[in-house]
Scaffold this motif. Sequence first.
Motif, mmCIF file in Angstrom:
data_model
loop_
_atom_site.group_PDB
_atom_site.id
_atom_site.type_symbol
_atom_site.label_atom_id
_atom_site.label_comp_id
_atom_site.label_asym_id
_atom_site.label_seq_id
_atom_site.Cartn_x
_atom_site.Cartn_y
_atom_site.Cartn_z
ATOM 1 N N ILE A 145 34.404 -23.979 11.069
ATOM 2 C CA ILE A 145 35.830 -24.029 11.398
ATOM 3 C C ILE A 145 36.619 -24.522 10.186
ATOM 4 C CG2 ILE A 145 37.590 -25.122 12.854
ATOM 5 C CD1 ILE A 145 35.406 -25.238 15.069
ATOM 6 N N ALA A 146 36.112 -25.550 9.530
ATOM 7 C CA ALA A 146 36.782 -26.090 8.341
ATOM 8 C C ALA A 146 36.936 -25.011 7.275
ATOM 9 C CB ALA A 146 36.000 -27.283 7.784
ATOM 10 N N ALA A 147 35.885 -24.253 7.060
ATOM 11 C CA ALA A 147 35.941 -23.177 6.059
ATOM 12 C C ALA A 147 36.973 -22.129 6.466
ATOM 13 C CB ALA A 147 34.565 -22.538 5.898
ATOM 14 N N ARG A 148 37.009 -21.789 7.732
ATOM 15 C CA ARG A 148 37.952 -20.781 8.221
ATOM 16 C C ARG A 148 39.403 -21.249 8.053
ATOM 17 N NH1 ARG A 148 37.282 -16.171 11.310
ATOM 18 N NH2 ARG A 148 39.050 -15.659 12.620
ATOM 19 N N LEU A 149 39.623 -22.553 8.240
ATOM 20 C CA LEU A 149 40.972 -23.101 8.114
ATOM 21 C C LEU A 149 41.355 -23.375 6.661
ATOM 22 C CD1 LEU A 149 40.952 -25.638 11.077
ATOM 23 C CD2 LEU A 149 42.038 -23.382 11.015
ATOM 24 N N GLY A 150 40.376 -23.283 5.779
ATOM 25 C CA GLY A 150 40.652 -23.538 4.370
ATOM 26 C C GLY A 150 40.620 -25.005 4.004
ATOM 27 N N HIS A 151 40.006 -25.825 4.864
ATOM 28 C CA HIS A 151 39.869 -27.246 4.545
ATOM 29 C C HIS A 151 38.731 -27.406 3.538
ATOM 30 C CE1 HIS A 151 41.668 -28.378 8.731
ATOM 31 N NE2 HIS A 151 42.602 -28.055 7.863
ATOM 32 N N ALA A 152 38.985 -28.133 2.469
ATOM 33 C CA ALA A 152 37.970 -28.341 1.433
ATOM 34 C C ALA A 152 36.815 -29.181 1.952
ATOM 35 C CB ALA A 152 38.604 -29.006 0.215
ATOM 36 N N ASN A 153 37.087 -30.004 2.962
ATOM 37 C CA ASN A 153 36.082 -30.912 3.493
ATOM 38 C C ASN A 153 36.153 -30.888 5.021
ATOM 39 O OD1 ASN A 153 34.653 -33.249 4.336
ATOM 40 N ND2 ASN A 153 35.090 -34.257 2.398
ATOM 41 N N PRO A 154 35.034 -30.722 5.714
ATOM 42 C CA PRO A 154 35.048 -30.731 7.180
ATOM 43 C C PRO A 154 35.607 -32.027 7.768
ATOM 44 C CG PRO A 154 32.943 -29.914 6.388
ATOM 45 C CD PRO A 154 33.704 -30.411 5.187
ATOM 46 N N ARG A 155 35.588 -33.090 6.984
ATOM 47 C CA ARG A 155 36.144 -34.365 7.447
ATOM 48 C C ARG A 155 37.633 -34.209 7.798
ATOM 49 N NH1 ARG A 155 35.760 -40.190 4.409
ATOM 50 N NH2 ARG A 155 36.983 -41.313 5.955
ATOM 51 N N THR A 156 38.342 -33.414 7.021
ATOM 52 C CA THR A 156 39.758 -33.152 7.303
ATOM 53 C C THR A 156 39.902 -32.518 8.674
ATOM 54 O OG1 THR A 156 40.175 -32.813 4.955
ATOM 55 C CG2 THR A 156 41.818 -31.943 6.486
ATOM 56 N N THR A 157 39.050 -31.559 8.968
ATOM 57 C CA THR A 157 39.083 -30.879 10.256
ATOM 58 C C THR A 157 38.765 -31.855 11.376
ATOM 59 O OG1 THR A 157 38.263 -28.925 9.098
ATOM 60 C CG2 THR A 157 38.223 -28.860 11.506
ATOM 61 N N LEU A 158 37.737 -32.665 11.191
ATOM 62 C CA LEU A 158 37.366 -33.651 12.206
ATOM 63 C C LEU A 158 38.486 -34.648 12.461
ATOM 64 C CD1 LEU A 158 33.643 -34.346 11.290
ATOM 65 C CD2 LEU A 158 34.508 -33.399 13.438
ATOM 66 N N GLU A 159 39.120 -35.116 11.400
ATOM 67 C CA GLU A 159 40.197 -36.087 11.554
ATOM 68 C C GLU A 159 41.402 -35.476 12.269
ATOM 69 O OE1 GLU A 159 40.819 -37.473 7.570
ATOM 70 O OE2 GLU A 159 39.121 -38.856 7.671
ATOM 71 N N THR A 160 41.649 -34.208 12.018
ATOM 72 C CA THR A 160 42.791 -33.533 12.631
ATOM 73 C C THR A 160 42.537 -33.203 14.094
ATOM 74 O OG1 THR A 160 43.327 -32.556 10.491
ATOM 75 C CG2 THR A 160 44.339 -31.543 12.423
ATOM 76 N N TYR A 161 41.318 -32.822 14.414
ATOM 77 C CA TYR A 161 41.017 -32.313 15.758
ATOM 78 C C TYR A 161 40.057 -33.205 16.540
ATOM 79 C CZ TYR A 161 43.296 -28.193 13.933
ATOM 80 O OH TYR A 161 44.221 -27.342 13.392
ATOM 81 N N ALA A 162 39.853 -34.437 16.115
ATOM 82 C CA ALA A 162 38.912 -35.339 16.784
ATOM 83 C C ALA A 162 39.251 -35.535 18.258
ATOM 84 C CB ALA A 162 38.882 -36.687 16.074
ATOM 85 N N HIS A 163 40.517 -35.494 18.594
ATOM 86 C CA HIS A 163 40.913 -35.707 19.995
ATOM 87 C C HIS A 163 40.375 -34.620 20.920
ATOM 88 C CE1 HIS A 163 43.940 -32.942 18.378
ATOM 89 N NE2 HIS A 163 44.155 -32.548 19.619
ATOM 90 N N LEU A 164 39.920 -33.523 20.372
ATOM 91 C CA LEU A 164 39.372 -32.438 21.185
ATOM 92 C C LEU A 164 37.872 -32.579 21.407
ATOM 93 C CD1 LEU A 164 41.239 -29.480 19.478
ATOM 94 C CD2 LEU A 164 41.813 -30.601 21.629
ATOM 95 N N LEU A 165 37.250 -33.570 20.804
ATOM 96 C CA LEU A 165 35.796 -33.684 20.829
ATOM 97 C C LEU A 165 35.217 -34.769 21.731
ATOM 98 C CD1 LEU A 165 35.227 -33.301 17.000
ATOM 99 C CD2 LEU A 165 34.823 -31.575 18.751
ATOM 100 N N PRO A 166 35.965 -35.484 22.547
ATOM 101 C CA PRO A 166 35.362 -36.613 23.261
ATOM 102 C C PRO A 166 34.187 -36.224 24.156
ATOM 103 C CG PRO A 166 37.536 -36.153 24.141
ATOM 104 C CD PRO A 166 37.355 -35.327 22.888
ATOM 105 N N ASN A 167 34.243 -35.087 24.812
ATOM 106 C CA ASN A 167 33.145 -34.679 25.681
ATOM 107 C C ASN A 167 31.924 -34.224 24.901
ATOM 108 O OD1 ASN A 167 34.587 -35.264 27.984
ATOM 109 N ND2 ASN A 167 35.465 -33.225 28.112
ATOM 110 N N SER A 168 32.118 -33.814 23.669
ATOM 111 C CA SER A 168 30.981 -33.354 22.876
ATOM 112 C C SER A 168 30.002 -34.490 22.613
ATOM 113 C CB SER A 168 31.445 -32.725 21.569
ATOM 114 O OG SER A 168 32.001 -33.701 20.730
ATOM 115 N N TYR A 169 30.497 -35.716 22.528
ATOM 116 C CA TYR A 169 29.605 -36.833 22.308
ATOM 117 C C TYR A 169 28.704 -37.047 23.518
ATOM 118 C CZ TYR A 169 32.525 -37.664 18.269
ATOM 119 O OH TYR A 169 33.206 -37.509 17.100
ATOM 120 N N ASN A 170 29.240 -36.841 24.714
ATOM 121 C CA ASN A 170 28.418 -36.926 25.918
ATOM 122 C C ASN A 170 27.345 -35.848 25.913
ATOM 123 O OD1 ASN A 170 29.972 -39.042 26.845
ATOM 124 N ND2 ASN A 170 31.295 -37.747 28.088
#
Length: 86
Positions: free
Chosen positions: A47-72
């Motif tokens: 996803i990070a590559a598709r959005l053009g983010h140089a680092n996946p961390r940027t993507t995670l920081e931007t969209y972390a609120h969408l991931l709470p259930n993924s941890y479960n």
Amino acid sequence: MEQDPRNILRTMKRFINNSGVTPIRFHDIRHTHASILISTGVDIVKIAARLGHANPRTTLETYAHLLPNSYNEVAESFAKELKKNK
């Protein structure tokens, strides 16, 4: 012939007006695209590559609120594997 980048915005506004849908910003389409990919379980690095983010961390920081259930899901997968190997 050089294209005016504002043409995409003009076209989008025309489609919105003609269809009668709620107007949104062009950037909202990008956010929706990323949100759908995340919700369907696409790898964050892809996803990070598709959005053009140089680092996946940027993507995670931007969209972390969408991931709470993924941890479960991760914890459940781990527990399931532990039970298999007893």
